[in-house]
Write an enzyme that holds these catalytic residues in place. Structure first.
Site: not given
Ligand code: F6P
Length: 325
Positions: A14, A75, A106, A129, A131, A133, A175
């Site tokens: 992301g 991704r 991660d 990120t 997050d 995390d 998440r």
């Molecule tokens: O990992 C970052 C993040 O924004 C999370 O908080 C979220 O769940 C996810 O990516 C959403 O991913 P995408 O933009 O691929 O739907």
């Protein structure tokens, strides 16, 4: 390790505000150190398909303040397989790249570690990120901006909640982690904060709602992380209505949290980590993340960044309830 003469950089997973600032720091530090530097577009996907270009100081002009990532990101499913990683390593060899800087979360670090183990590619991770995390760094690039963005919305929703005597549920990203929810919630005076790290029940919520009424609150705000075990904001609102006959308004902040101009904290972090990632490669370090812990640069083996769990601040988890009542 042989002398590092050519470095490549990519962003993966992301996007996060501050990624551009980190790329800029990698590029300009490399050039200052006499190292040629290359950008890979579209993350691991672009690496596998050979999307590489040389970068100059001017390639990264006027980027520091921009959200997103000018190198783009993805991704990438094929990087989860050894064949994809073998192809990626071949591309790096074709371009005589001695070290790869991966800016991501991660999932991206798992890929970088596998590339190192199987293909002996020198890799350095930079935590990027929203997050937050990632173990081994107090902050990840993008987190501070995401919290500010969420808080800005929470403050606005608070105005409407108060004016209409309403209960609102605001869903923020995360998440598996409640960092954004906890920090934006406490700064926005949320009456309840629901995060995946703590287990709460609908009965707990029911008890709280009664307490709010008893103490004279006419409006309240619940902040929930998208990965909470009680469900997403819509699920929880429905359940509150069914069980307690209270109307609940929902606002899902979603991807607004991923964009926008990075805060000074994120720009500073990205500049520091980008700079140190190049020096780390030059010093012969590999298969590590360069992070920021206790006001100093940290070097953490990549597997530790996901094997060890970064805890939420226990004190914040306790005090938000006292402060918001
Ligand atoms: O990992 C970052 C993040 O924004 C999370 O908080 C979220 O769940 C996810 O990516 C959403 O991913 P995408 O933009 O691929 O739907």
């Amino acid at each position: 390790m042989a002398e590092i003469k050519r470095i490549a950089v990519l962003t993966s997973g992301g996007d996060a505000p501050g990624m551009n600032a980190a790329i800029r720091a990698v590029v300009r530090t490399s050039l200052a150190e006499g190292i040629d530097v290359f950008g890979i577009t579209n993350g691991y996907e672009g690496l596998i398909s050979g999307e590489i270009m040389p970068l100059s100081r001017r390639s990264v002009s006027n980027l520091l303040q921009r959200g997103g990532t000018f190198l783009k990101t993805s991704r990438c499913e094929s990087f989860e397989h050894e064949a994809g990683r073998k192809r990626a390593a071949d591309v790096l060899k074709e371009w005589n790249i001695d070290g790869l800087v991966v800016i991501g979360g991660d999932g991206s670090f798992h890929g970088a570690h596998a590339l190192y183990l199987e293909q002996k590619t020198n890799v350095i991770g930079i935590p990027g990120t929203i997050d937050n995390d990632i173990y081994g760094t107090d902050l990840t690039i993008g987190y501070d901006t995401a919290v500010s963005t969420a808080l800005d919305s929470i403050d606005k929703i608070r105005d409407t909640a108060a004016s209409h005597n309403r209960l609102f549920i605001v869903e923020v990203m995360g998440r598996h982690a409640g960092f954004i929810a906890l920090e934006s919630g406490i700064c926005g005076g949320a009456e309840e904060i629901l995060v995946p790290e703590t287990k709460k029940t609908m009965e707990d919520l029911g008890g709280l709602i009664k307490t709010w009424a008893r103490t004279g609150k006419t409006s309240s705000l619940i902040v929930v992380a998208e990965g909470d075990e009680l469900g997403n904001a819509h699920d929880i609102a429905k359940e509150i209505h069914t069980r307690f006959h209270i109307d609940c308004h929902v606002c899902v902040l979603g991807h607004t949290q991923r964009g926008g101009s990075p805060t000074s904290t994120d720009r500073l972090l990205a500049s520091r980590l980008g700079y140190h990632s190049v020096l780390a490669l030059k010093d012969g370090k590999t298969d590590i993340m360069v992070g920021w812990m206790n006001n100093a640069i940290s070097y953490v083996p990549l597997p530790e960044t996901w094997e060890k769990k970064k805890p939420l601040d226990e004190e914040l988890l306790k005090i938000y309830r006292i402060l918001s009542l």
